[in-house]
Design a protein around this motif. Structure first.
Motif, PDB file in Angstrom:
ATOM      1  N   LYS A 231       0.834  -1.197   0.000  1.00  0.00           N
ATOM      2  CA  LYS A 231       0.000   0.000   0.000  1.00  0.00           C
ATOM      3  C   LYS A 231       0.877   1.258   0.000  1.00  0.00           C
ATOM      4  O   LYS A 231       0.723   2.130  -0.858  1.00  0.00           O
ATOM      5  CB  LYS A 231      -0.879  -0.062   1.256  1.00  0.00           C
ATOM      6  CG  LYS A 231      -1.809   1.053   1.436  1.00  0.00           C
ATOM      7  CD  LYS A 231      -2.642   0.796   2.703  1.00  0.00           C
ATOM      8  CE  LYS A 231      -3.192   2.086   3.193  1.00  0.00           C
ATOM      9  NZ  LYS A 231      -3.938   1.929   4.445  1.00  0.00           N
ATOM     10  N   THR A 250      -4.864  -5.283 -10.341  1.00  0.00           N
ATOM     11  CA  THR A 250      -4.951  -6.218  -9.219  1.00  0.00           C
ATOM     12  C   THR A 250      -5.481  -7.539  -9.772  1.00  0.00           C
ATOM     13  O   THR A 250      -6.038  -7.573 -10.865  1.00  0.00           O
ATOM     14  CB  THR A 250      -5.930  -5.710  -8.142  1.00  0.00           C
ATOM     15  OG1 THR A 250      -7.219  -5.572  -8.742  1.00  0.00           O
ATOM     16  CG2 THR A 250      -5.488  -4.385  -7.552  1.00  0.00           C
ATOM     17  N   HIS A 254     -12.196  -7.530  -5.602  1.00  0.00           N
ATOM     18  CA  HIS A 254     -12.141  -7.022  -4.247  1.00  0.00           C
ATOM     19  C   HIS A 254     -10.864  -6.199  -4.039  1.00  0.00           C
ATOM     20  O   HIS A 254     -10.879  -5.104  -3.460  1.00  0.00           O
ATOM     21  CB  HIS A 254     -12.192  -8.224  -3.288  1.00  0.00           C
ATOM     22  CG  HIS A 254     -12.061  -7.862  -1.866  1.00  0.00           C
ATOM     23  ND1 HIS A 254     -13.031  -7.145  -1.200  1.00  0.00           N
ATOM     24  CD2 HIS A 254     -11.060  -8.089  -0.979  1.00  0.00           C
ATOM     25  CE1 HIS A 254     -12.614  -6.955   0.032  1.00  0.00           C
ATOM     26  NE2 HIS A 254     -11.432  -7.512   0.202  1.00  0.00           N
ATOM     27  N   GLY A 255      -9.762  -6.742  -4.531  1.00  0.00           N
ATOM     28  CA  GLY A 255      -8.472  -6.058  -4.436  1.00  0.00           C
ATOM     29  C   GLY A 255      -8.517  -4.705  -5.138  1.00  0.00           C
ATOM     30  O   GLY A 255      -7.964  -3.715  -4.644  1.00  0.00           O
ATOM     31  N   ASP A 257     -11.115  -2.742  -5.634  1.00  0.00           N
ATOM     32  CA  ASP A 257     -11.883  -1.797  -4.813  1.00  0.00           C
ATOM     33  C   ASP A 257     -11.043  -1.279  -3.648  1.00  0.00           C
ATOM     34  O   ASP A 257     -11.054  -0.099  -3.320  1.00  0.00           O
ATOM     35  CB  ASP A 257     -13.137  -2.484  -4.251  1.00  0.00           C
ATOM     36  CG  ASP A 257     -14.209  -2.643  -5.312  1.00  0.00           C
ATOM     37  OD1 ASP A 257     -14.244  -1.815  -6.247  1.00  0.00           O
ATOM     38  OD2 ASP A 257     -14.999  -3.606  -5.230  1.00  0.00           O
ATOM     39  N   LYS A 258     -10.303  -2.215  -3.028  1.00  0.00           N
ATOM     40  CA  LYS A 258      -9.504  -1.862  -1.854  1.00  0.00           C
ATOM     41  C   LYS A 258      -8.436  -0.829  -2.215  1.00  0.00           C
ATOM     42  O   LYS A 258      -8.265   0.182  -1.515  1.00  0.00           O
ATOM     43  CB  LYS A 258      -8.837  -3.137  -1.299  1.00  0.00           C
ATOM     44  CG  LYS A 258      -8.873  -3.211   0.199  1.00  0.00           C
ATOM     45  CD  LYS A 258      -8.445  -4.558   0.723  1.00  0.00           C
ATOM     46  CE  LYS A 258      -6.956  -4.745   0.617  1.00  0.00           C
ATOM     47  NZ  LYS A 258      -6.499  -6.041   1.107  1.00  0.00           N
ATOM     48  N   VAL A 259      -7.747  -1.074  -3.313  1.00  0.00           N
ATOM     49  CA  VAL A 259      -6.684  -0.160  -3.734  1.00  0.00           C
ATOM     50  C   VAL A 259      -7.271   1.228  -4.043  1.00  0.00           C
ATOM     51  O   VAL A 259      -6.747   2.252  -3.604  1.00  0.00           O
ATOM     52  CB  VAL A 259      -5.913  -0.716  -4.953  1.00  0.00           C
ATOM     53  CG1 VAL A 259      -4.953   0.325  -5.511  1.00  0.00           C
ATOM     54  CG2 VAL A 259      -5.146  -1.984  -4.576  1.00  0.00           C
ATOM     55  N   ARG A 261      -9.893   2.522  -2.843  1.00  0.00           N
ATOM     56  CA  ARG A 261     -10.300   3.151  -1.578  1.00  0.00           C
ATOM     57  C   ARG A 261      -9.122   3.790  -0.851  1.00  0.00           C
ATOM     58  O   ARG A 261      -9.183   4.948  -0.450  1.00  0.00           O
ATOM     59  CB  ARG A 261     -10.965   2.112  -0.668  1.00  0.00           C
ATOM     60  CG  ARG A 261     -12.478   2.224  -0.661  1.00  0.00           C
ATOM     61  CD  ARG A 261     -13.108   1.519   0.524  1.00  0.00           C
ATOM     62  NE  ARG A 261     -12.583   0.199   0.788  1.00  0.00           N
ATOM     63  CZ  ARG A 261     -13.057  -0.928   0.250  1.00  0.00           C
ATOM     64  NH1 ARG A 261     -14.068  -0.881  -0.594  1.00  0.00           N
ATOM     65  NH2 ARG A 261     -12.528  -2.102   0.537  1.00  0.00           N
ATOM     66  N   PHE A 262      -8.020   3.021  -0.716  1.00  0.00           N
ATOM     67  CA  PHE A 262      -6.927   3.614   0.074  1.00  0.00           C
ATOM     68  C   PHE A 262      -6.231   4.754  -0.669  1.00  0.00           C
ATOM     69  O   PHE A 262      -5.726   5.686  -0.063  1.00  0.00           O
ATOM     70  CB  PHE A 262      -5.971   2.554   0.652  1.00  0.00           C
ATOM     71  CG  PHE A 262      -4.986   1.903  -0.273  1.00  0.00           C
ATOM     72  CD1 PHE A 262      -3.979   2.616  -0.911  1.00  0.00           C
ATOM     73  CD2 PHE A 262      -5.030   0.519  -0.469  1.00  0.00           C
ATOM     74  CE1 PHE A 262      -3.049   1.983  -1.726  1.00  0.00           C
ATOM     75  CE2 PHE A 262      -4.108  -0.117  -1.290  1.00  0.00           C
ATOM     76  CZ  PHE A 262      -3.126   0.629  -1.926  1.00  0.00           C
TER      77      PHE A 262
END
Ligand code: AMP
Length: 371
Positions: A231, A250, A254-255, A257-259, A261-262
């Motif tokens: 990250k 990614t 799910h991965g 979306d996570k990336v 988001r951060f």
């Protein structure tokens, strides 16, 4: 070589000039004369080589000679694996055929069929389709495939990867045997070679940038970074890169979306694009990225396959793909059509075997960098 040396008609030459294309790319140089001469073509080329124009331009030229005055029947079928690719092909046809009379329709799943069937009812010359929706609408009686004279199978290897090969074979059974076939694939695994042999008639083989050399225009860097540290590594790399547009890959939705988001949390504008998003959400994310409203687009492989952004400066593999060819496709998103680009891969210990596989098909080591 110039486009006019390829015996293209004036309206197409004007359209190409408008696009700012100065010279044909190697695949265009090699394939266009054969397609215009009516030959079957087996094209080994990946996206980024200009292969869409290599088939779209001659198809439009051939069609222009044969446009009937009465109701149109579909005479050209272009089959492609993803919605994004279908849209991209449509955009090419709109651009190159701006002042020609041929009509077209693009159909793909995941959206209502009503607009598509309305257009089909009016009669079209060129149908651009993904396999599932094509079979569906054919079954419902909206599509007549009996008058196909030209058939393009785009990204055949990806059709196989995505599990569409059975549908493709079904479609081939539905179209006339007496036709011109243009078959494109970035790689030629055995199943694809067999399919090509079974549907092509004395084809001319045109090969450009085989997988191992496709990446010459792209500077590649490998950073070792464990899962927990990725990250921060990504944030630093994006901030330090000075790039306006960055595509991050990614492995999972799910991965992605996570990336996204951060990154947004640290004020780097980002959007995720993957198969769980609606077609409209994907298109919006893509348009915002193209327009520079978002700096980072985070994508999974299947969706990214169709993305065409000429000015892409940086591609980041947040996770290393477990299929070596996928790496080549990913980094082919930058360094397109003669431009140079940078591809950065973040590799954790468990991903090292994937890097080995990739280096095998590249025939070279990816230089290791550290922050
Ligand atoms: P493709 O391989 O069809 O995905 O095309 C890759 C990119 O190259 C697209 O953005 C095209 O618009 C662009 N392109 C295609 N042909 C040419 C050309 N002759 N000169 C410059 N750019 C081109």
């Amino acid at each position: 070589m110039t486009f006019s040396e390829l015996s293209l008609i004036e309206p197409i030459l004007t359209a190409l000039e408008k696009k700012g294309y100065k010279h044909p790319t190697p695949i265009q140089n090699k394939a266009i004369p054969h397609i215009l001469a009516g030959r079957d073509v087996l094209g080994c080329a990946q996206t980024g080589t200009g292969k869409t124009a290599a088939f779209a331009i001659p198809i439009l030229q051939i069609l222009d000679k044969n446009i009937p005055s009465q109701k149109r029947s579909i005479s050209t079928l272009i089959l492609t694996p993803t919605r994004e690719l279908a849209i991209q092909i449509e955009e090419n046809i709109v651009d190159y055929g701006a002042s020609l009379k041929s009509s077209y329709c693009v159909i793909f799943g995941g959206v209502s069929q009503q607009q598509q069937t309305q257009k089909l009812r009016k009669g079209v010359d060129i149908l651009i389709a993904t396999p599932g929706r094509l079979l569906d609408l054919h079954q419902q009686g909206f599509i007549d495939l009996r008058h196909i004279k030209q058939f393009v199978l785009d990204e055949a290897d990806r059709m196989l990867d995505m599990g569409f090969i059975h549908d493709v074979k079904k479609i081939i059974q539905l179209i006339p045997k007496n036709r011109q076939t243009l078959f494109f694939s970035a790689t030629m695994p055995k199943t694809i070679q067999q399919l090509a042999n079974s549907i092509l008639n004395n084809p001319v083989t045109v090969t450009v940038a085989p997988v191992s050399s496709a990446t010459e225009k792209v500077e590649q860097r490998l950073y070792f970074s464990e899962k927990e540290a990725k990250k921060d590594t990504l944030i630093r790399l994006v901030n330090e890169s000075n790039c306006d547009s960055v595509l991050v890959f990614t492995r999972t939705k799910h991965g992605a979306d996570k990336v996204a988001r951060f990154l947004n949390k640290v004020k780097i504008t980002a959007a995720a694009i993957h198969g769980n998003k609606t077609q409209n959400a994907r298109q919006k994310a893509l348009n915002d990225f193209k327009d520079g409203k978002t700096k980072v687009l985070v994508a999974t492989d299947i969706v990214a396959r169709g993305i065409d952004i000429v000015e892409l400066e940086l591609v980041v593999n947040y996770e290393i793909p477990n299929i070596a060819e996928t790496y080549v496709h990913r980094i082919g998103r930058t360094g397109r059509a003669g431009k140079t680009g940078l591809a950065i891969s973040l590799c954790e210990t468990t991903e090292k075997p994937y890097v080995k596989d990739i280096e095998k098909i590249l025939g070279t080591k990816i230089p290791v960098f550290s922050l």
